[in-house]
Design an enzyme around this catalytic site. Structure first.
Site, PDB file in Angstrom:
ATOM      1  N   ASN A 208      32.258  35.635  36.780  1.00 59.57           N
ATOM      2  CA  ASN A 208      32.750  37.006  36.854  1.00 59.57           C
ATOM      3  C   ASN A 208      33.957  37.150  35.942  1.00 59.57           C
ATOM      4  OD1 ASN A 208      35.150  36.180  38.320  1.00 59.57           O
ATOM      5  ND2 ASN A 208      33.799  35.876  40.070  1.00 59.57           N
ATOM      6  N   ASP A 276      29.000  34.465  44.520  1.00 56.91           N
ATOM      7  CA  ASP A 276      28.281  34.510  45.799  1.00 56.91           C
ATOM      8  C   ASP A 276      27.026  33.639  45.801  1.00 56.91           C
ATOM      9  OD1 ASP A 276      30.006  36.339  47.112  1.00 56.91           O
ATOM     10  OD2 ASP A 276      29.111  37.990  45.978  1.00 56.91           O
ATOM     11  N   LYS A 286      18.901  22.650  28.107  1.00 54.69           N
ATOM     12  CA  LYS A 286      18.979  24.056  27.742  1.00 54.69           C
ATOM     13  C   LYS A 286      17.593  24.701  27.856  1.00 54.69           C
ATOM     14  CE  LYS A 286      20.189  27.209  23.995  1.00 54.69           C
ATOM     15  NZ  LYS A 286      20.644  27.334  22.597  1.00 54.69           N
ATOM     16  N   PRO A 303      28.577  28.477  49.558  1.00 58.68           N
ATOM     17  CA  PRO A 303      29.347  28.401  50.800  1.00 58.68           C
ATOM     18  C   PRO A 303      30.435  29.465  50.813  1.00 58.68           C
ATOM     19  CG  PRO A 303      29.943  26.608  49.315  1.00 58.68           C
ATOM     20  CD  PRO A 303      28.720  27.261  48.736  1.00 58.68           C
ATOM     21  N   ASP A 304      30.703  29.996  51.984  1.00 60.10           N
ATOM     22  CA  ASP A 304      31.746  31.012  52.155  1.00 60.10           C
ATOM     23  C   ASP A 304      33.049  30.287  52.471  1.00 60.10           C
ATOM     24  OD1 ASP A 304      33.478  33.042  53.064  1.00 60.10           O
ATOM     25  OD2 ASP A 304      31.756  34.297  53.587  1.00 60.10           O
ATOM     26  N   ILE A 305      33.880  30.088  51.446  1.00 60.37           N
ATOM     27  CA  ILE A 305      35.082  29.271  51.600  1.00 60.37           C
ATOM     28  C   ILE A 305      36.076  29.942  52.541  1.00 60.37           C
ATOM     29  CG2 ILE A 305      37.002  28.191  50.370  1.00 60.37           C
ATOM     30  CD1 ILE A 305      35.179  28.096  47.889  1.00 60.37           C
ATOM     31  N   PHE A 323      41.145  37.773  49.730  1.00 58.51           N
ATOM     32  CA  PHE A 323      41.186  38.895  48.803  1.00 58.51           C
ATOM     33  C   PHE A 323      39.841  39.596  48.825  1.00 58.51           C
ATOM     34  CE2 PHE A 323      45.138  37.364  47.454  1.00 58.51           C
ATOM     35  CZ  PHE A 323      45.695  38.213  46.499  1.00 58.51           C
ATOM     36  N   LYS A 337      35.344  43.111  55.988  1.00 58.32           N
ATOM     37  CA  LYS A 337      35.340  41.721  55.523  1.00 58.32           C
ATOM     38  C   LYS A 337      36.320  40.880  56.329  1.00 58.32           C
ATOM     39  CE  LYS A 337      36.088  38.884  51.380  1.00 58.32           C
ATOM     40  NZ  LYS A 337      36.302  38.886  49.918  1.00 58.32           N
ATOM     41  N   LYS A 341      34.962  37.666  58.340  1.00 62.13           N
ATOM     42  CA  LYS A 341      35.360  36.325  57.921  1.00 62.13           C
ATOM     43  C   LYS A 341      36.250  35.640  58.943  1.00 62.13           C
ATOM     44  CE  LYS A 341      33.683  37.052  53.671  1.00 62.13           C
ATOM     45  NZ  LYS A 341      32.559  36.332  53.051  1.00 62.13           N
TER      46      LYS A 341
END
Length: 397
Positions: A208, A276, A286, A303-305, A323, A337, A341
């Site tokens: 990103n 994500d 390649k 994984p959702d840290i 964040f 969120k 979380k």
């Protein structure tokens, strides 16, 4: 931070010694008192007169100076400063320090001091990478010596690589941190920053637009209040804070492992923009266009840290801050969120392209907690970091 602080600056013999003149000037601009010590090799690159004049202080060079040593001057020098800074720290000086040698004024001061010591190494890339230097560095760090740099770049000798002395602003940041005696002294804070790169094949990846600017600013602000910071960063556009314990990662899986290894922590701030998803069937070579259509990429969730740390039953930090970078319904999505979380606070911001926030120098955030949503005005990312650090200090100090 540096007002009325006394810095004993040892200037070693390397081409980077010229930077010591600017370092002295900028330290004095910030209110510090600087006492210079110039090695015989250092005097081949800068003059005693220029260093003494910029410091507005007597300069010391000789161990066996009759006037100074009548009162055991080297002992007094080694104890009177708030911090000893060695810039540049040559391979020779580092070897003397690691070996406990004391055959000149600089090495004697370093052996006799009871104050913290910060070194800024500077040498040829081969010298920096030599096994002896690596052993000496490990010894110094295990002895509690603080290190800033070196950086990678062109050398005066014409070679390229790590070995360039840290820039003056980086050394000053490290000095600020070393002298920090704020409300977070003794606290350990974990900060994640930057993007993650999830490989498609050895040359392509999913990422990103995160630059890492905000996370780096947060780490610096936490250290300015006295915290010990572990900084886990993906491949960011900005250099990591030089005085933090920096752990560089690529993927979300690597970031989670680094976060777990960094515990325990008093607070954790998850400013990283973690991808994500990752590609399950990433190519080991390649991927080529072969005329048979587009490659079929299979995705799986990373994984959702934030959730993993927030929902820990053992070893959870006292304060967990996430964040939320949103492009619509910012407050509603960020509030949801936070509850989903399980973190204590969420710092929400609008990263729609027209805001210029993602990758920019400014941010406009809303702090969401049990107390509700508190909108902050748009300001520079360092200012956001400073305000957030103060709020965290109030919560955990």
């Amino acid at each position: 931070m540096l007002a009325d602080k006394h810095i004993l600056l040892i200037v070693g013999g390397g081409i980077a010694a010229f930077k010591s003149l600017d370092l002295v000037r900028r330290l004095r601009d910030r209110g510090a008192r600087v006492t210079p010590v110039l090695t015989s090799a250092g005097a081949q690159f800068v003059t005693p007169l220029s260093l003494s004049a910029l410091a507005a202080s007597k300069l010391y060079q000789e161990l066996f100076d009759l006037n100074d040593e009548a009162e055991m001057g080297h002992i007094e020098l080694s104890r009177s400063a708030d911090l000893i800074v060695v810039a540049p720290a040559t391979a020779d000086l580092m070897a003397k320090m690691a070996g406990g040698m004391a055959n000149d004024l600089a090495s004697t001061l370093l052996l006799a001091t009871d104050k913290r010591v910060l070194i800024a190494p500077s040498m040829n890339v081969r010298m920096w990478e030599h096994a002896a230097t690596r052993r000496n560095l490990a010894t110094l760090q295990s002895d509690g010596i603080l290190v800033v740099g070196p950086n990678e770049g062109d050398m005066a000798c014409g070679e390229y690589g790590p070995g360039r002395m840290a820039e003056v602003f980086e050394i000053i940041d490290a000095i600020d941190t070393a002298l920090a005696d704020g409300p977070l002294k003794g606290k350990h804070v974990l900060v994640t920053s930057g993007p993650t790169h999830e490989p498609i094949d050895p040359v392509r990846y999913i990422a990103n637009r995160s630059s890492g600017v905000q996370g780096t600013a947060i780490a610096k602000a936490m250290m300015a209040l006295g915290a010990k910071v572990t900084f886990v960063t993906g491949p960011a556009d900005v250099a990591p804070p030089s005085s933090a314990d920096v752990i560089q990662v690529q993927t979300a899986q690597e970031m989670l492992a680094a976060v777990k290894a960094a515990k325990p922590a008093d607070a954790a701030i998850f400013a990283a923009a973690v991808a994500d998803w990752h590609v399950v069937n990433a190519g080991v070579r390649k991927i080529k266009k072969d005329g048979n259509g587009l490659p079929a990429l299979e995705f799986a969730e990373n994984p959702d840290i934030l959730a993993t740390v927030s929902q820990m039953t053992e070893g959870r930090p006292r304060l967990v801050v996430g964040f939320a970078a949103e492009t619509d319904d910012v407050i509603a999505n960020a509030t949801s969120k936070r509850k989903r979380k399980g973190c204590d606070w969420i710092v929400a911001n609008d990263v729609s392209p027209e805001t210029g926030i993602m990758g920019g120098s400014e941010n406009a955030v809303t702090l969401i907690s049990d107390a509700g949503a508190e909108a902050w005005p748009r300001m520079g990312k360092m200012a956001v970091a400073t305000q957030l650090a103060k709020r965290i200090a109030e919560a955990i100090a």
